[in-house]
Design an enzyme around this catalytic site. Structure first.
Site, PDB file in Angstrom:
ATOM      1  N   PRO A  84       0.854  -1.190   0.000  1.00 39.70           N
ATOM      2  CA  PRO A  84       0.000   0.000   0.000  1.00 39.70           C
ATOM      3  C   PRO A  84       0.890   1.240   0.000  1.00 39.70           C
ATOM      4  CG  PRO A  84       0.045  -1.021   2.181  1.00 39.70           C
ATOM      5  CD  PRO A  84       0.929  -1.848   1.311  1.00 39.70           C
ATOM      6  N   GLN A 131      -6.455  -0.901   3.922  1.00 41.10           N
ATOM      7  CA  GLN A 131      -5.539  -0.582   5.022  1.00 41.10           C
ATOM      8  C   GLN A 131      -5.962   0.706   5.716  1.00 41.10           C
ATOM      9  OE1 GLN A 131      -1.396   1.108   4.888  1.00 41.10           O
ATOM     10  NE2 GLN A 131      -0.808  -0.979   5.411  1.00 41.10           N
ATOM     11  N   CYS A 184       3.907   3.218   8.834  1.00 44.16           N
ATOM     12  CA  CYS A 184       4.181   4.477   8.130  1.00 44.16           C
ATOM     13  C   CYS A 184       5.076   5.384   8.968  1.00 44.16           C
ATOM     14  CB  CYS A 184       2.878   5.201   7.797  1.00 44.16           C
ATOM     15  SG  CYS A 184       3.203   6.733   6.905  1.00 44.16           S
ATOM     16  N   LYS A 211       0.776  -4.461   8.980  1.00 45.35           N
ATOM     17  CA  LYS A 211       2.072  -4.124   8.370  1.00 45.35           C
ATOM     18  C   LYS A 211       2.819  -3.224   9.344  1.00 45.35           C
ATOM     19  CE  LYS A 211       4.358  -2.636   4.193  1.00 45.35           C
ATOM     20  NZ  LYS A 211       4.949  -1.331   4.117  1.00 45.35           N
ATOM     21  N   GLY A 267      10.687  -4.432   1.628  1.00 47.59           N
ATOM     22  CA  GLY A 267      11.798  -3.489   1.700  1.00 47.59           C
ATOM     23  C   GLY A 267      12.933  -3.852   0.773  1.00 47.59           C
ATOM     24  N   ASP A 268      13.131  -3.026  -0.256  1.00 43.96           N
ATOM     25  CA  ASP A 268      14.288  -3.134  -1.168  1.00 43.96           C
ATOM     26  C   ASP A 268      14.241  -4.270  -2.180  1.00 43.96           C
ATOM     27  OD1 ASP A 268      15.255  -0.962   0.165  1.00 43.96           O
ATOM     28  OD2 ASP A 268      16.969  -1.967   1.096  1.00 43.96           O
ATOM     29  N   GLY A 305       6.934  -2.810  -3.343  1.00 46.55           N
ATOM     30  CA  GLY A 305       6.357  -1.471  -3.388  1.00 46.55           C
ATOM     31  C   GLY A 305       6.916  -0.644  -4.524  1.00 46.55           C
TER      32      GLY A 305
END
Length: 335
Positions: A19, A73, A103, A142, A206-207, A229
């Site tokens: 998201p 979400q 976030c 998350k 992540g990454d 993402g």
């Protein structure tokens, strides 16, 4: 073995679309679903906004049949507001309810929402419990590794949230203090996967920006699936490429120029359809450069696309791009 969230079967090793605020809207989700995403989430939605019936928050509840399975979400700092927002979001008919405890941005975290809850696990647990009780849907979360390097408490978070009924956990391999800088560290994610108490699916985030990384990290960190993402922005094909690599060990050729133009047009058309011509054209502007990344001397076309307001002219510019670059090497060979 299939990965399941509640009764939702996501296949052997699902790829999730993260998201992303101002990115993961229905037009973007449409092209990612075509690109092979197994599970997608809406942009995060403010619980306060939903309760106040704010138009922007309400619009983010829009979901479509072709997107399923889809999760909504939500985020917030007040437990009662989150409970009410859960009831409202459930009525929109998603398959999953997801809570954002990750976030890092100031106007979320500094108001006590998102990753700020990593500083108050007791409150996080109470909030999650309120959400679980307010919906018949499976609830997922998350989050991040912790607030900063001195407080990496995601192992405690995983155990306690599983105990009150969440059905999957996605962990971004950074702390809040890192924001999106530095490298994501998935070693703690592996520790959680190895914890015999943890029975729910754990997804890493992540990454992940290449098929090689997805394949290597799948093995190294033992996760049940991967959430992608930023690497999907302008490149929704990453999902199908990763899946093909998992299956065959071979690289799928990158998208052709024609495929890129078709995806870009589809995204534009869906954007106009969902947001109306003015806003649809305006919000598409952030995507053009990503769809044509790697094309030599593309800047002048990008400038034209970004300035143009007339939909017919935008399609004409895309025709011109198709014509000008038809004999250029495939993108993968230029990269």
């Amino acid at each position: 073995m299939s990965v399941k969230i509640g009764n939702i079967d996501l296949g052997e090793f699902p790829l999730l679309l993260a998201p992303m605020e101002d990115v993961s809207d229905p037009p973007f989700r449409y092209v990612c679903k075509q690109g092979g995403a197994d599970l997608m989430y809406t942009e995060f939605i403010s619980s306060e906004g939903l309760i106040r019936d704010a138009a922007k928050s309400r619009q983010k509840l829009d979901i479509f049949e072709y997107e399923r399975p889809i999760g909504i979400q939500i985020f917030g700092s007040d437990i009662e507001s989150m409970r009410e927002a859960t009831e409202i979001a459930t009525l929109a008919g998603p398959d999953i309810m997801d809570i954002n405890y990750g976030c890092p941005v100031k106007n979320v975290a500094c108001r006590g929402a998102g990753s700020a809850l990593l500083q108050d696990i007791d409150k996080m647990v109470k909030m999650t419990e309120a959400v679980v009780k307010a919906t018949h849907l499976p609830v997922t979360v998350k989050t991040r590794l912790g607030w900063d390097d001195n407080t990496k408490n995601v192992e405690e978070v995983a155990e306690r949230l599983q105990d009150i009924g969440i059905q999957a956990l996605t962990i971004h391999g950074r702390t809040r203090a890192q924001l999106y800088k530095g490298e994501a560290d998935w070693t703690l994610i592996r520790e959680i996967k190895r914890n015999p108490r943890i029975k729910i699916p754990v997804f890493g985030n992540g990454d992940v920006d290449s098929v090689e990384k997805a394949a290597a990290w799948r093995m190294e960190y033992e996760v049940d699936g991967i959430m992608i993402g930023r690497a999907a922005i302008g490149y929704p094909w990453i999902f199908r490429e990763v899946k093909h690599f998992f299956k065959t060990g071979e690289h799928l050729p990158g998208p052709t120029l024609d495929e890129r133009i078709v995806a870009c047009r589809t995204h534009l058309d869906k954007s106009i359809e969902w947001k109306g011509p003015k806003l649809g054209v305006f919000e598409m502007r952030r995507h053009y450069a990503n769809y044509f990344k790697g094309l030599p001397d593309f800047k002048s076309y990008r400038m034209m696309l970004v300035k143009e307001e007339n939909i017919t002219v935008i399609h004409q510019i895309l025709d011109e791009v198709a014509e000008k670059y038809e004999n250029v090497l495939p993108f993968s060979e230029m990269a």
